[in-house]
Design a protein around this motif. Sequence first.
Motif, short mmCIF file in Angstrom:
data_model
loop_
_atom_site.label_atom_id
_atom_site.label_comp_id
_atom_site.label_asym_id
_atom_site.label_seq_id
_atom_site.Cartn_x
_atom_site.Cartn_y
_atom_site.Cartn_z
N ALA A 1 0.82 -1.22 0.00
CA ALA A 1 0.00 0.00 0.00
C ALA A 1 0.85 1.27 0.00
O ALA A 1 0.37 2.34 -0.41
N THR A 2 2.10 1.16 0.44
CA THR A 2 2.97 2.36 0.45
C THR A 2 3.64 2.60 -0.89
O THR A 2 4.29 3.63 -1.07
N PHE A 3 3.51 1.69 -1.86
CA PHE A 3 4.20 1.85 -3.14
C PHE A 3 3.82 3.15 -3.87
O PHE A 3 4.71 3.84 -4.37
N PRO A 4 2.52 3.51 -3.97
CA PRO A 4 2.20 4.80 -4.60
C PRO A 4 2.84 5.98 -3.87
O PRO A 4 3.32 6.92 -4.50
N VAL A 5 2.87 5.91 -2.54
CA VAL A 5 3.51 6.97 -1.75
C VAL A 5 5.00 7.01 -2.04
O VAL A 5 5.59 8.10 -2.19
N LEU A 6 5.62 5.84 -2.16
CA LEU A 6 7.06 5.78 -2.44
C LEU A 6 7.39 6.41 -3.78
O LEU A 6 8.35 7.18 -3.90
N LEU A 7 6.62 6.08 -4.80
CA LEU A 7 6.89 6.61 -6.13
C LEU A 7 6.76 8.14 -6.17
O LEU A 7 7.64 8.83 -6.70
N LEU A 8 5.68 8.66 -5.60
CA LEU A 8 5.50 10.11 -5.57
C LEU A 8 6.54 10.76 -4.68
O LEU A 8 7.00 11.88 -4.94
N MET A 9 6.94 10.07 -3.61
CA MET A 9 7.95 10.61 -2.70
C MET A 9 9.29 10.75 -3.40
O MET A 9 9.98 11.77 -3.26
N LEU A 10 9.70 9.73 -4.16
CA LEU A 10 10.98 9.80 -4.86
C LEU A 10 11.00 10.98 -5.83
O LEU A 10 11.98 11.73 -5.89
N TRP A 11 9.90 11.13 -6.57
CA TRP A 11 9.87 12.24 -7.53
C TRP A 11 9.88 13.59 -6.82
O TRP A 11 10.66 14.48 -7.19
N ASN A 12 9.05 13.75 -5.81
CA ASN A 12 8.93 15.05 -5.16
C ASN A 12 10.21 15.43 -4.40
O ASN A 12 10.62 16.59 -4.42
N THR A 13 10.84 14.46 -3.75
CA THR A 13 12.08 14.75 -3.03
C THR A 13 13.16 15.23 -3.99
O THR A 13 13.85 16.22 -3.74
N GLY A 14 13.30 14.51 -5.11
CA GLY A 14 14.27 14.94 -6.11
C GLY A 14 13.90 16.26 -6.76
O GLY A 14 14.77 17.11 -7.03
N PHE A 15 12.60 16.45 -7.02
CA PHE A 15 12.16 17.70 -7.64
C PHE A 15 12.43 18.90 -6.74
O PHE A 15 12.93 19.94 -7.22
N GLN A 16 12.12 18.77 -5.45
CA GLN A 16 12.36 19.88 -4.53
C GLN A 16 13.84 20.22 -4.47
O GLN A 16 14.23 21.40 -4.43
N ALA A 17 14.70 19.18 -4.43
CA ALA A 17 16.14 19.42 -4.36
C ALA A 17 16.66 20.03 -5.67
O ALA A 17 17.42 21.01 -5.66
#
Length: 402
Positions: free
Chosen positions: A64-80
């Motif tokens: 269930a955390t997989f969608p959160v993980l995918l969006l998290m990876l993108w957003n963390t990299g995008f913010q940086a």
Amino acid sequence: MARLRRFLDRIEPQFQKGGPYEKYFALYEMVDTFIYSPADVTRGSPHVRDAIDLKRVMSYVVVATFPVLLLMLWNTGFQANNAISQMGMTGLDGWRNWIMSTLGIAYDPNSLFANMFHGLLYFLPMYITTLVAGGIFEVIFAAVRNHEVNEGFLVSSMLYTLTLPPSTPLWMVALGIIFGVVLGKEVFGGTGKNFLNPALTGRAFLYFAYPAAMSGDAVWTAVDGYTGATPLALAASGGIEAVKEAGYSWSQTFFGMMPGSLGETSTLAILIGAAFLIYTRVANFRIILGVFLGMVATSLLFNLIGSDTNPMFSVPWYWHLTMGGLAFGMVFMATDPVSAAMTNKGRWIYGALIGFMAVMIRVVNPAFPEGIMLAILFGNIFAPLIDYFVVQANIKRRMKRT
């Protein structure tokens, strides 16, 4: 896989009673049962209300955390990457920059791959540190008690990592999960006996022990020297108008294009995980709806009361839902089957209490704009009492009928 199966079967007698490695039997069982379903599984229902085994319950939560993980990876990299672009920098110092430059990956906020890869370079070390540090203490306690090391730690480790800011030092990550595992779970007897959520216990410890590294404007974007307030912090200082002036729309906070802790930013991804958990009946919908309704009712009450000095009074419920960690806590933390209420009516009360407390802390407490973490821990403490009164009320009703 067949060769690995034969190898495990061959060395198993060495770990059985009387073997030279008898004291490490729990470690062998962890490896064996994590990869394969054991032949001696229980034929009846190992749980009071369901025949599903612990392995599958924990696996479903991780899935269930997989969608959160995918969006998290993108957003963390995008913010940086976006911060690097705004500051006019060409890159960062350290091993991450060496990997990025060696592979020829630019710090491009418009590149999906660059954002996700850069985000992975922040998430992966934190998660590995969590697994190693917490796993060592899980194995130690299992060996001392001669218990099985079960898959519950996989869920705790994942959820704990997702609650942290991306700039959290690795030594601090290790310290927090050790505290959560030892004092949040193992001292009470291990999996199924803890009355507090271990992941939140570790996160709360870090917040109060090292507040400068867990809050403020400089911890949410993983670039040294860059500061950026989260929408929730902006709302606490200037209301929703301050959030909009900073360039954040409600849709941005819903989809997850904002700074924040690793897993809390995308409400959309969290709701996808919630739908999966409810469909598989791993999470109880009463708790999720209870938190949501409690949050909505309290928000509307504060909107009705209003305030000339506190801008948080005017924040609508749908902004409360998408800002901060309320959605993540509502779906993944409040629904912990061990630390939550067990009776159906108690689950409604438990969820409503958490929703009410989360908004209360956000609005009334000026020093702590995020309230869901403390609200859930508060609900964990009162969950047994809630169940007690629900059961007693049922007993009284039945006695009157007879």
